[in-house]
Scaffold this motif. Sequence first.
Motif, short mmCIF file in Angstrom:
data_model
loop_
_atom_site.label_atom_id
_atom_site.label_comp_id
_atom_site.label_asym_id
_atom_site.label_seq_id
_atom_site.Cartn_x
_atom_site.Cartn_y
_atom_site.Cartn_z
N ASN A 183 0.83 -1.20 0.00
CA ASN A 183 0.00 0.00 0.00
C ASN A 183 0.87 1.26 0.00
O ASN A 183 0.62 2.20 -0.77
N ALA A 184 1.90 1.27 0.84
CA ALA A 184 2.79 2.44 0.90
C ALA A 184 3.55 2.61 -0.41
O ALA A 184 3.74 3.74 -0.88
N ALA A 185 3.98 1.51 -1.02
CA ALA A 185 4.70 1.59 -2.29
C ALA A 185 3.79 2.16 -3.38
O ALA A 185 4.22 3.02 -4.15
N GLN A 186 2.55 1.70 -3.43
CA GLN A 186 1.60 2.22 -4.43
C GLN A 186 1.36 3.71 -4.20
O GLN A 186 1.29 4.49 -5.16
N TRP A 187 1.24 4.11 -2.94
CA TRP A 187 1.02 5.51 -2.62
C TRP A 187 2.22 6.35 -3.07
O TRP A 187 2.05 7.39 -3.69
N LEU A 188 3.43 5.89 -2.76
CA LEU A 188 4.64 6.62 -3.15
C LEU A 188 4.75 6.76 -4.66
O LEU A 188 5.07 7.84 -5.17
N MET A 189 4.50 5.66 -5.38
CA MET A 189 4.60 5.72 -6.84
C MET A 189 3.57 6.67 -7.42
O MET A 189 3.82 7.35 -8.41
N GLY A 190 2.41 6.76 -6.79
CA GLY A 190 1.36 7.65 -7.26
C GLY A 190 1.62 9.12 -6.97
O GLY A 190 1.08 10.00 -7.63
N CYS A 191 2.47 9.40 -5.98
CA CYS A 191 2.76 10.79 -5.61
C CYS A 191 3.59 11.52 -6.66
O CYS A 191 3.44 12.72 -6.83
N GLY A 192 4.48 10.80 -7.32
CA GLY A 192 5.35 11.44 -8.31
C GLY A 192 6.31 12.43 -7.68
O GLY A 192 6.66 13.44 -8.29
#
Length: 93
Positions: A65-74
Amino acid sequence: MSQLDPRLMGTFRRRMMDPRCFHKVCGILCAQKYEDLKCHHGCCSMIDRLSECMGVPVSPAERENAAQWLMGCGVDPQNPYHRRRMWNMVWGR
C-alpha cells in the motif's frame, strides 16, 4: 490513489522525534532519486530500510500500500519544493 495507514504514519511521526532516528531517516530519504520512487522495487526497498531503521515491522500488505502511494505521488526527493511538501505531509500540516 491509495491512502497511507494512519496508525503507521503516527508511529513514523513518533519515531522521527528521536534524534537518532531522525538523522538516519533523513539519510535514507535524501539518498533516493525520482527514478527510485517511480519503480515498485525502489519504493519497497526504501520502505524496508525505513522499517528496519525505526524498528517498526511493516506487513507485506502495508508495504504494498505504501509503495503504491509513493509511486502515485510522483515526488522527486531531490526537488526542494517536493521535499517541503512531503515533510509537511509527514508532520501533518
